[in-house]
Design a protein around this motif. Structure first.
Motif, PDB file in Angstrom:
ATOM      1  N   ALA A 112      24.728   5.602 -13.724  1.00 21.44           N
ATOM      2  CA  ALA A 112      23.345   5.148 -13.827  1.00 21.44           C
ATOM      3  C   ALA A 112      23.211   3.904 -14.167  1.00 21.44           C
ATOM      4  O   ALA A 112      22.278   3.089 -13.232  1.00 21.44           O
ATOM      5  N   ASP A 113      24.009   2.945 -14.735  1.00 20.44           N
ATOM      6  CA  ASP A 113      23.874   1.392 -14.597  1.00 20.44           C
ATOM      7  C   ASP A 113      24.576   1.080 -13.294  1.00 20.44           C
ATOM      8  O   ASP A 113      24.012  -0.048 -12.807  1.00 20.44           O
ATOM      9  N   LYS A 114      25.244   1.776 -12.778  1.00 26.10           N
ATOM     10  CA  LYS A 114      25.921   1.137 -11.301  1.00 26.10           C
ATOM     11  C   LYS A 114      24.618   1.399 -10.540  1.00 26.10           C
ATOM     12  O   LYS A 114      24.666   0.392  -9.351  1.00 26.10           O
ATOM     13  N   ALA A 115      24.206   2.500 -10.524  1.00 32.43           N
ATOM     14  CA  ALA A 115      22.945   2.632  -9.424  1.00 32.43           C
ATOM     15  C   ALA A 115      21.804   1.583  -9.721  1.00 32.43           C
ATOM     16  O   ALA A 115      21.372   1.091  -8.584  1.00 32.43           O
ATOM     17  N   ALA A 116      21.620   1.304 -10.953  1.00 29.68           N
ATOM     18  CA  ALA A 116      20.497   0.232 -11.336  1.00 29.68           C
ATOM     19  C   ALA A 116      20.974  -1.201 -10.748  1.00 29.68           C
ATOM     20  O   ALA A 116      20.168  -1.921 -10.291  1.00 29.68           O
ATOM     21  N   VAL A 117      22.333  -1.509 -11.141  1.00 30.19           N
ATOM     22  CA  VAL A 117      22.803  -2.926 -10.574  1.00 30.19           C
ATOM     23  C   VAL A 117      22.768  -2.919  -9.396  1.00 30.19           C
ATOM     24  O   VAL A 117      22.210  -4.019  -8.426  1.00 30.19           O
ATOM     25  N   VAL A 118      23.127  -1.953  -8.128  1.00 30.96           N
ATOM     26  CA  VAL A 118      23.148  -2.078  -7.167  1.00 30.96           C
ATOM     27  C   VAL A 118      21.673  -2.176  -6.293  1.00 30.96           C
ATOM     28  O   VAL A 118      21.425  -3.153  -5.497  1.00 30.96           O
ATOM     29  N   SER A 170      19.035  -3.388  -7.861  1.00 35.27           N
ATOM     30  CA  SER A 170      18.640  -4.689  -8.204  1.00 35.27           C
ATOM     31  C   SER A 170      19.097  -5.927  -7.391  1.00 35.27           C
ATOM     32  O   SER A 170      18.329  -6.574  -6.807  1.00 35.27           O
ATOM     33  N   LEU A 171      20.271  -5.702  -7.346  1.00 31.78           N
ATOM     34  CA  LEU A 171      20.999  -6.805  -6.401  1.00 31.78           C
ATOM     35  C   LEU A 171      20.637  -6.750  -4.909  1.00 31.78           C
ATOM     36  O   LEU A 171      20.415  -7.813  -4.572  1.00 31.78           O
ATOM     37  N   GLU A 172      20.263  -5.374  -4.313  1.00 32.48           N
ATOM     38  CA  GLU A 172      19.886  -5.499  -3.040  1.00 32.48           C
ATOM     39  C   GLU A 172      18.368  -5.773  -2.992  1.00 32.48           C
ATOM     40  O   GLU A 172      18.009  -6.306  -1.987  1.00 32.48           O
ATOM     41  N   LYS A 173      17.772  -5.493  -3.932  1.00 28.14           N
ATOM     42  CA  LYS A 173      16.300  -5.891  -3.814  1.00 28.14           C
ATOM     43  C   LYS A 173      16.129  -7.600  -4.177  1.00 28.14           C
ATOM     44  O   LYS A 173      15.163  -8.116  -3.389  1.00 28.14           O
ATOM     45  N   ALA A 178      21.007 -13.242 -12.709  1.00 29.61           N
ATOM     46  CA  ALA A 178      19.826 -12.423 -12.244  1.00 29.61           C
ATOM     47  C   ALA A 178      19.997 -10.992 -12.735  1.00 29.61           C
ATOM     48  O   ALA A 178      18.663 -10.643 -13.093  1.00 29.61           O
ATOM     49  N   LEU A 179      20.926 -10.429 -12.946  1.00 25.33           N
ATOM     50  CA  LEU A 179      20.867  -9.062 -13.619  1.00 25.33           C
ATOM     51  C   LEU A 179      20.682  -9.176 -15.174  1.00 25.33           C
ATOM     52  O   LEU A 179      19.887  -8.272 -15.747  1.00 25.33           O
ATOM     53  N   ALA A 180      21.193 -10.239 -15.665  1.00 30.02           N
ATOM     54  CA  ALA A 180      20.791 -10.558 -17.418  1.00 30.02           C
ATOM     55  C   ALA A 180      19.053 -10.623 -17.431  1.00 30.02           C
ATOM     56  O   ALA A 180      18.830 -10.321 -18.367  1.00 30.02           O
ATOM     57  N   ALA A 181      18.235 -11.256 -16.500  1.00 31.76           N
ATOM     58  CA  ALA A 181      17.214 -11.354 -16.584  1.00 31.76           C
ATOM     59  C   ALA A 181      16.539 -10.073 -16.637  1.00 31.76           C
ATOM     60  O   ALA A 181      15.385  -9.887 -17.088  1.00 31.76           O
ATOM     61  N   GLU A 182      17.076  -9.226 -15.857  1.00 34.20           N
ATOM     62  CA  GLU A 182      16.620  -7.539 -15.922  1.00 34.20           C
ATOM     63  C   GLU A 182      17.022  -6.682 -17.065  1.00 34.20           C
ATOM     64  O   GLU A 182      16.769  -5.708 -17.011  1.00 34.20           O
ATOM     65  N   GLY A 183      18.072  -7.161 -17.731  1.00 31.41           N
ATOM     66  CA  GLY A 183      18.676  -6.505 -18.924  1.00 31.41           C
ATOM     67  C   GLY A 183      19.572  -5.310 -18.411  1.00 31.41           C
ATOM     68  O   GLY A 183      19.901  -4.475 -18.873  1.00 31.41           O
ATOM     69  N   LEU A 184      20.187  -5.934 -17.457  1.00 24.62           N
ATOM     70  CA  LEU A 184      21.488  -5.089 -16.730  1.00 24.62           C
ATOM     71  C   LEU A 184      22.667  -5.962 -16.860  1.00 24.62           C
ATOM     72  O   LEU A 184      22.828  -6.948 -16.642  1.00 24.62           O
ATOM     73  N   LEU A 210      11.463  -1.216   2.636  1.00 29.41           N
ATOM     74  CA  LEU A 210      11.603  -2.696   3.174  1.00 29.41           C
ATOM     75  C   LEU A 210      11.071  -2.758   4.556  1.00 29.41           C
ATOM     76  O   LEU A 210      10.937  -1.887   5.362  1.00 29.41           O
ATOM     77  N   PRO A 211      10.598  -3.943   4.845  1.00 29.60           N
ATOM     78  CA  PRO A 211      10.014  -4.213   6.214  1.00 29.60           C
ATOM     79  C   PRO A 211      11.244  -3.893   7.169  1.00 29.60           C
ATOM     80  O   PRO A 211      12.357  -4.121   6.734  1.00 29.60           O
ATOM     81  N   LEU A 212      10.618  -3.936   8.507  1.00 28.51           N
ATOM     82  CA  LEU A 212      11.744  -3.782   9.327  1.00 28.51           C
ATOM     83  C   LEU A 212      12.709  -4.739   9.512  1.00 28.51           C
ATOM     84  O   LEU A 212      13.793  -4.457   9.736  1.00 28.51           O
ATOM     85  N   TRP A 213      12.260  -5.960   9.501  1.00 32.43           N
ATOM     86  CA  TRP A 213      13.034  -7.122   9.789  1.00 32.43           C
ATOM     87  C   TRP A 213      13.929  -7.323   8.770  1.00 32.43           C
ATOM     88  O   TRP A 213      14.874  -8.348   8.572  1.00 32.43           O
ATOM     89  N   GLN A 214      13.841  -6.723   7.479  1.00 34.00           N
ATOM     90  CA  GLN A 214      14.588  -7.013   6.381  1.00 34.00           C
ATOM     91  C   GLN A 214      15.843  -5.655   6.155  1.00 34.00           C
ATOM     92  O   GLN A 214      16.559  -5.721   5.175  1.00 34.00           O
TER      93      GLN A 214
END
Length: 545
Positions: free
Chosen positions: A74-80, A82-85, A112-118, A434-438
């Motif tokens: 669960a944490d791995k999915a949330a981390v991935v 958040s980083l992709e976003k 960045a992950l610490a700011a979101e509590g991950l 995500l937009p097409l160009w992203q």
């Protein structure tokens, strides 16, 4: 006529525009330097290869190292996610499942992950023990073991429902042979709860016993638990507002139960995405106790007692004032009693008492009313207007939905309950795509497309014109050689003054006859076999020259 200068036809400049006019000077420079001309093709091929290598280096997959190696799924999915976003180039190792990032982005990604509590789960303690170097002192090893124990306890607490993060600190007293009374082991636990969640009493007690049971010599009285707002949940008598927490928990539970009842009833009819509801309940948690005592007007006999007594004593006789206590004289017996001796000689007394006890009637009534009664309930239900069908019958369908909601939540008009049902259009859900160009496929494809366009531009506008130029020059040279004309690959065509050349040849013949003879022989030996028109005889050198 031999002395007149001959003009050689010169190609017109400006007939070829564009790239040929721009490459005129470099072409002339290469024609004057045959060595560079020969090395141009290998240099162009090397430049193309170097450009391809540079593009591959820039666009190739960067080297990655694990950011987190052991995380729950669960944490791995949330981390991935958040980083992709946030735009990080994150990958998951298919073999080990580690979250991989380029080493240069590790620090920025952790911030960045610490700011979101991950990540929410604490790092594994076994990983920390595995990183312990050889030769570690006993003090450092003991501290690492304590930290590992604290992390494992934190991970166990985080597995509870509603707890996002936890941290456990255990205070171990230092052993000393000079201290008789050692202080007890104590522990402090801080928990970060999910938004809108509270820690119930049984969860707080579970954390107390969990920590106390995992640490030898630790009592539950020496464990303190606090949440992220600084509110003490356990560890101090009276530290929690139990009544307020009970009110909030009971109210939230009743409201959630009523809302779930509405959604479960209307969901199959209208669709789960076409209905939403909120319920507000006003609770009365005041406890009431009343005592009532009543007495019966008519009583009953409980006990009765009766006593009677009778007493008698001789009557006083004699002459008042006489000596009645003197010893009487000797009796004289007479046959008949004297007449004055007749009459009663004993006084008799009788007394009688009676006691009767009555039982008075009494009744005691005690009424205790516990808190938690509902004073008022309010429900609001919003239905998507398209789920109600045509506009003609919407009012009747709304009234039917209102009756269904009243039956589902236990509507009581005596309490002042209220139900509101409305039909409104729903806002479209926010698009998470995500937009097409992203899109990653578009980004990677655009990189390789840019490299391909650059390579095609070099091939079409630089290498291809050079190759066509060299091919045309080679073809012209072959045609000139076949026609017996001198090659045209020399320097830029210019006017040739044969009179000056003839004067120079005469000077050479007059000063160096041997050299002139050698040149004449070479010219005769290289003469073409085809018949050539006879040239005008050159004038013989004068004697003065």
């Amino acid at each position: 006529m031999a002395d007149q200068p001959v003009l050689v036809a010169e190609p017109l400049r400006g007939e070829r525009g564009g790239i040929d006019s721009l490459l005129e000077r470099p072409r002339a420079f290469l024609e004057r330097n045959p060595l560079l001309r020969r090395a141009l093709v290998p240099a162009a091929v090397s430049a193309v290869l170097l450009l391809g290598l540079l593009g591959w280096i820039l666009l190739a997959e960067p080297a990655r190292s694990p950011l987190f190696s052991t995380l729950p799924d669960a944490d791995k999915a949330a981390v991935v996610a958040s980083l992709e976003k946030q735009g990080f180039d994150v990958k998951v190792d298919p073999q080990t499942g580690a979250v991989m990032l380029p080493p240069a982005e590790h620090a920025r990604a952790r911030m960045a992950l610490a700011a979101e509590g991950l990540p929410r789960a604490a790092p594994g303690a076994f990983e920390m023990l595995g990183e312990m170097p050889l030769g570690t002192s006993r003090a450092v090893e003991a501290m690492r073991l304590r930290q590992a124990q604290e992390r494992e306890l934190a991970a166990a607490i985080e597995s509870l429902d509603g707890v996002e993060r936890a941290r456990v600190l255990i205070a171990w007293p230092e052993p000393s042979p000079f201290v008789r009374d050692r202080p007890p082991v104590s522990a402090a636990v801080t928990v970060t709860l999910a938004p809108g969640r509270t820690l119930s009493d049984h969860q707080a007690r579970a954390i107390l016993h969990l920590v106390a049971g995992a640490v030898p010599g630790l009592s539950t009285d020496n464990v303190a638990i606090a949440d992220q707002t600084g509110r003490l949940l356990a560890g101090e008598p009276g530290g929690r507002d139990a009544a307020g927490d009970r009110r909030v928990a009971l109210q939230a539970r009743l409201e959630a139960r009523a809302r779930e009842a509405i959604l479960a009833l209307l969901g199959p009819i209208l669709g789960p995405e076409n209905v939403t509801a909120q319920v507000s309940i006003d609770l009365d948690l005041a406890a009431r106790e009343a005592a009532l005592e009543r007495f019966e007007p008519q009583g009953s006999v409980r006990s009765e007692s009766e006593s009677r007594s009778t007493s008698s004593e001789p009557r006083a006789i004699g002459i008042p004032g006489a000596l009645t206590n003197a010893v009487p004289a000797a009796p004289q017996v007479q046959a008949d009693a004297p007449p004055e001796a007749a009459g009663p000689t004993v006084n008799a007394t009788a007394s009688e008492s009676r006691t009767r006890n009555y039982e008075i009637g009494r009744s005691v009534e005690v009424q205790v009313q516990a808190g938690g009664t509902i004073r008022r309930m309010t429900a609001a239900v919003v239905v998507h207007e398209t789920a109600l069908g045509p506009p003609q019958g919407r009012a009747a369908r709304l009234r039917e939905i209102e009756r269904l909601v009243a039956g589902a939540i236990g509507f009581d008009p005596a309490r002042g309950d209220r139900i509101e049902v409305a039909a409104r259009p729903f806002a479209p859900p926010p698009s998470s795509a995500l937009p097409l160009w992203q899109e990653p496929v578009v980004v990677e494809s655009s990189k390789w497309l840019a490299v391909a366009l650059i390579a095609l531009g070099l091939l079409g506008f630089v290498i291809r014109p050079l190759l066509r130029k060299w091919a045309s020059e080679a073809e012209a040279e072959r045609a000139a050689a076949a026609a017996g004309l001198p090659p045209s690959g020399g320097p830029e065509p210019r006017r040739i003054d044969y009179a000056a050349k003839l004067t120079e040849a005469r000077l050479v013949a007059s000063t160096d006859a041997a050299r002139a003879t050698a040149v004449a022989r070479r010219l005769l030996a290289s003469t073409a076999p085809e018949p050539v028109a006879p040239a005008a005889p050159a004038p013989a050198p004068s004697a003065g020259r």
